[in-house]
Motif scaffolding. Structure first.
Motif, mmCIF file in Angstrom:
data_model
loop_
_atom_site.group_PDB
_atom_site.id
_atom_site.type_symbol
_atom_site.label_atom_id
_atom_site.label_comp_id
_atom_site.label_asym_id
_atom_site.label_seq_id
_atom_site.Cartn_x
_atom_site.Cartn_y
_atom_site.Cartn_z
ATOM 1 N N GLY A 1 0.725 -1.255 0.095
ATOM 2 C CA GLY A 1 0.007 -0.083 -0.007
ATOM 3 C C GLY A 1 0.717 1.181 -0.004
ATOM 4 N N VAL A 2 0.306 2.296 0.452
ATOM 5 C CA VAL A 2 0.863 3.781 0.361
ATOM 6 C C VAL A 2 2.083 3.798 1.227
ATOM 7 C CG1 VAL A 2 0.461 6.051 0.738
ATOM 8 C CG2 VAL A 2 -1.448 5.090 -0.602
ATOM 9 N N LYS A 3 2.072 2.952 2.312
ATOM 10 C CA LYS A 3 2.798 3.283 3.326
ATOM 11 C C LYS A 3 4.223 2.395 2.675
ATOM 12 C CE LYS A 3 4.258 1.646 8.081
ATOM 13 N NZ LYS A 3 3.615 1.065 9.259
ATOM 14 N N ARG A 4 4.171 1.652 2.124
ATOM 15 C CA ARG A 4 5.271 0.928 1.473
ATOM 16 C C ARG A 4 5.717 1.575 0.481
ATOM 17 N NH1 ARG A 4 7.494 -4.018 -0.996
ATOM 18 N NH2 ARG A 4 9.273 -3.476 -1.509
ATOM 19 N N VAL A 5 4.901 2.164 -0.456
ATOM 20 C CA VAL A 5 5.346 3.159 -1.425
ATOM 21 C C VAL A 5 6.275 4.297 -1.150
ATOM 22 C CG1 VAL A 5 4.439 4.717 -3.485
ATOM 23 C CG2 VAL A 5 3.506 2.184 -3.087
ATOM 24 N N ARG A 6 5.650 4.995 -0.142
ATOM 25 C CA ARG A 6 6.363 6.162 0.295
ATOM 26 C C ARG A 6 7.756 5.528 1.116
ATOM 27 N NH1 ARG A 6 0.930 9.184 3.199
ATOM 28 N NH2 ARG A 6 0.160 10.034 1.068
ATOM 29 N N ALA A 7 7.856 4.637 1.723
ATOM 30 C CA ALA A 7 8.955 4.282 2.376
ATOM 31 C C ALA A 7 10.054 4.073 1.299
ATOM 32 C CB ALA A 7 8.776 3.125 3.013
ATOM 33 N N GLU A 8 9.808 3.428 0.279
ATOM 34 C CA GLU A 8 10.714 2.990 -0.854
ATOM 35 C C GLU A 8 11.008 4.433 -1.554
ATOM 36 O OE1 GLU A 8 12.319 0.479 -0.994
ATOM 37 O OE2 GLU A 8 11.101 -1.183 -0.448
ATOM 38 N N ILE A 9 10.111 5.279 -1.554
ATOM 39 C CA ILE A 9 10.479 6.547 -2.379
ATOM 40 C C ILE A 9 11.416 7.412 -1.302
ATOM 41 C CG2 ILE A 9 9.660 8.847 -2.926
ATOM 42 C CD1 ILE A 9 7.162 7.278 -3.947
ATOM 43 N N ASP A 10 11.210 7.383 -0.073
ATOM 44 C CA ASP A 10 12.215 8.009 0.743
ATOM 45 C C ASP A 10 13.592 7.299 0.805
ATOM 46 O OD1 ASP A 10 10.077 9.924 1.594
ATOM 47 O OD2 ASP A 10 9.675 8.720 3.407
ATOM 48 N N LEU A 11 13.517 6.083 0.723
ATOM 49 C CA LEU A 11 14.958 5.467 0.750
ATOM 50 C C LEU A 11 15.651 5.741 -0.587
ATOM 51 C CD1 LEU A 11 16.615 3.707 2.215
ATOM 52 C CD2 LEU A 11 15.473 1.570 1.316
ATOM 53 N N VAL B 1 -0.101 -2.216 -11.363
ATOM 54 C CA VAL B 1 -0.221 -0.695 -11.141
ATOM 55 C C VAL B 1 -1.760 -0.370 -10.968
ATOM 56 C CG1 VAL B 1 0.083 0.206 -13.266
ATOM 57 C CG2 VAL B 1 0.555 1.487 -11.154
ATOM 58 N N HIS B 2 -2.514 -0.987 -11.768
ATOM 59 C CA HIS B 2 -4.058 -0.778 -11.973
ATOM 60 C C HIS B 2 -4.939 -1.193 -10.804
ATOM 61 C CE1 HIS B 2 -3.591 -4.790 -13.376
ATOM 62 N NE2 HIS B 2 -4.617 -5.097 -12.829
ATOM 63 N N ARG B 3 -4.190 -1.863 -9.878
ATOM 64 C CA ARG B 3 -4.913 -2.397 -8.721
ATOM 65 C C ARG B 3 -4.914 -0.903 -7.670
ATOM 66 N NH1 ARG B 3 -6.802 -7.502 -8.421
ATOM 67 N NH2 ARG B 3 -5.909 -8.872 -10.094
ATOM 68 N N PHE B 4 -3.880 -0.071 -7.736
ATOM 69 C CA PHE B 4 -3.827 1.013 -6.915
ATOM 70 C C PHE B 4 -5.117 1.840 -7.070
ATOM 71 C CE2 PHE B 4 1.195 1.211 -5.925
ATOM 72 C CZ PHE B 4 0.867 0.147 -4.954
ATOM 73 N N ASN B 5 -5.634 2.200 -6.204
ATOM 74 C CA ASN B 5 -6.760 3.450 -6.205
ATOM 75 C C ASN B 5 -6.012 4.524 -6.541
ATOM 76 O OD1 ASN B 5 -5.945 4.546 -3.680
ATOM 77 N ND2 ASN B 5 -7.555 3.300 -2.844
ATOM 78 N N LYS B 6 -6.911 5.686 -6.761
ATOM 79 C CA LYS B 6 -6.497 6.950 -7.020
ATOM 80 C C LYS B 6 -5.596 7.659 -6.119
ATOM 81 C CE LYS B 6 -7.946 11.620 -8.731
ATOM 82 N NZ LYS B 6 -7.141 12.253 -7.724
ATOM 83 N N SER C 1 -7.284 2.623 -16.136
ATOM 84 C CA SER C 1 -7.083 2.352 -15.015
ATOM 85 C C SER C 1 -5.692 3.146 -14.310
ATOM 86 C CB SER C 1 -6.491 0.767 -15.139
ATOM 87 O OG SER C 1 -5.842 0.581 -16.031
ATOM 88 N N VAL C 2 -5.150 3.854 -14.976
ATOM 89 C CA VAL C 2 -4.107 4.655 -14.431
ATOM 90 C C VAL C 2 -4.534 5.985 -14.582
ATOM 91 C CG1 VAL C 2 -1.831 5.126 -14.625
ATOM 92 C CG2 VAL C 2 -2.492 2.954 -15.259
#
Length: 479
Positions: free
Chosen positions: A123-133, A152-157, A185-186
């Motif tokens: 989810g978003v938490k993992r995405v943000r953590a990887e972006i920060d790293l 990626v289409h399974r991510f909501n807006k 979807s994107v």
């Protein structure tokens, strides 16, 4: 093995498996990297516990099979790799066409850290953590990160929005993979900042290359089993353009063969799928298709569905099936049920937009509709009789009152003189000759009394009685 500068924490960005594999980076959050010192074409030790499809994943762009339209000289992805610039890509294609492969190969040949996120589980938490790293490593070491988001289409807006700052500021090289139409979807801001690349299902020859390479490659089966030609043909049909599926089935069959020869029987046992005896270029192809159409024409919906299933299981091109349904909708149903053609065309569109296996449902709906619809061959009979008359020379000049009268001087030669504008008359029909003299009075379309065509039969007769000025009970000119 640490590359930390004096001002950065020791080991902050080191891969815990680097000592073993010689790679750096992260994959699926486990620390398994693909873009490290091994460089282009490099590879760490093969782990025999990994699936065959993973072990055989290409190590460089030159090892990628298929997608020549994306990987040839001068193509965008080649330019992006050769110039080693930050990039954002959206890879759109069916399963098993190489979306993950392209992402890992790009990271490897450009020596970038690779991080894979699954939109199914993260989810978003993992995405943000990887972006920060990734942002910290970019600032401290200058090393770029490939952030690969599978499905990626399974991510909501909101979840896709979280990717925008990293893409906008190029903190990461974003690569998103989707099997769904990205225009639906994107989100538009993410799509507009990315290069959209469409991947195609692998052809038969390309799948054979993938399978044969896996049979002999040290990372694969290393020559421990043989694959009979008939079994290879069956395997290719089962794969349906999906390289991952082909390798998965091959690996299962190799286990059953236990170091021997993979026959059709061994493959059937391994994947629990019977081999349908069907040669797409031989008698079986033509016989089954013929039986399929004749079953629909004869309104035997169950037989028609059997032949549909037989073709699908044998690997017949679903687009070919859809084309036959479109033809049949007009040839054998026609105006008895005008909606049959709409259903057939919609099924063909579904094949293009959705693909197998889901499109089997759309094809089945079209088959059922056409099989149970009232039948009429009046359409094909009408057009073929009209063509026959033209070929026999029954053409003649266009009646003068129907000729184009819009240009200067047309009236002087009688063009348009005496033409009656149909909308000025009751019912929009007026007695007037439309056909050339050579075929005037010929009736090509003879509606049946089946289904909706029964209504059209009455309408056509009323129209003809007005056009030709005869009482409705006057018989038509004999042929």
């Amino acid at each position: 093995m640490s590359r930390a500068r004096p001002d950065q924490p020791e080991g902050l960005f080191d891969d815990p498996l680097e000592e073993i594999t010689g790679d750096r980076g992260a994959g699926r959050g486990t620390g398994r990297g693909t873009g490290g010192p091994a460089g282009p074409g490099g590879a760490g030790p093969v782990d025999g516990r990994e699936p065959l499809a993973v072990r055989m994943r290409p190590r460089g762009l030159d090892e990628v099979v298929g997608q020549a339209h994306l990987l040839g000289p001068g193509t965008p992805i080649r330019q992006l790799v050769d110039r080693d610039q930050p990039m954002s890509l959206v890879l759109w294609g069916p399963p098993g066409t190489g979306k993950t492969t392209l992402a890992t190969v790009v990271s490897r040949v450009t020596r970038r850290r690779f991080v894979e996120i699954s939109a199914v589980t993260d989810g978003v938490k993992r995405v943000r953590a990887e972006i920060d790293l990734a942002r910290r490593e970019l600032g401290m070491t200058g090393r770029q990160t490939v952030l690969f988001v599978d499905e990626v289409h399974r991510f909501n807006k909101a979840q896709q929005d979280a990717l925008l700052p990293a893409v906008e500021n190029r903190w990461v090289s974003f690569i998103g993979a989707t099997t769904e139409n990205p225009f639906f979807s994107v989100i538009s801001p993410l799509l507009s900042r990315s290069l959209l690349l469409t991947l195609e299902p692998l052809g038969e020859d390309e799948l054979r290359e993938v399978v044969r390479r896996a049979l002999v490659d040290e990372r694969g089966l290393a020559g421990t089993v043989e694959l009979q030609d008939a079994a290879e043909d069956h395997l290719i049909r089962l794969a349906g353009g999906d390289a991952r599926r082909a390798l998965t089935y091959l690996e299962a069959a190799a286990l059953v063969a236990d170091g021997g020869t993979i026959t059709v029987e061994v493959l059937e046992k391994a994947v629990d799928r019977a081999a349908v005896r069907y040669d797409r270029e031989g008698d079986q192809h033509y016989d089954v298709v013929s039986a399929f159409i004749k079953s629909i024409r004869g309104s035997d919906v169950d037989a028609a569905l059997h032949y549909l299933a037989r073709m699908l299981e044998a690997g017949e091109d679903p687009r070919f099936i859809a084309r036959r349904l479109i033809v049949h909708a007009s040839e054998d149903v026609g105006m008895a049920d005008p909606t049959a053609l709409q259903t057939a065309v919609a099924a063909a569109q579904a094949v293009e937009f959705v693909g197998l296996p889901e499109a089997r449902i759309n094809l089945a709906q079209a088959v059922i509709h056409l099989a149970v619809a009232p039948k009429s061959n009046a359409v094909i009979t009408a057009v073929d009789e009209a063509i026959g008359d033209v070929r026999r020379g029954l053409v003649g000049p266009v009646p003068a009152h129907l000729r184009d009268a819009h240009y200067k001087g047309a009236a002087k030669i009688g063009h348009g003189a005496g033409y009656k504008y149909a909308h000025d008359y009751p019912g929009g029909v007026v007695r007037q000759q439309y056909a050339p003299d050579a075929v005037n009075g010929r009736e090509y379309y003879r509606p049946t009394r089946y289904g909706a065509e029964a209504r059209f039969s009455e309408i056509v007769e009323r129209i003809r009685s007005v056009l030709r000025g005869r009482p409705r009970d006057t018989p038509a000119e004999p042929r």
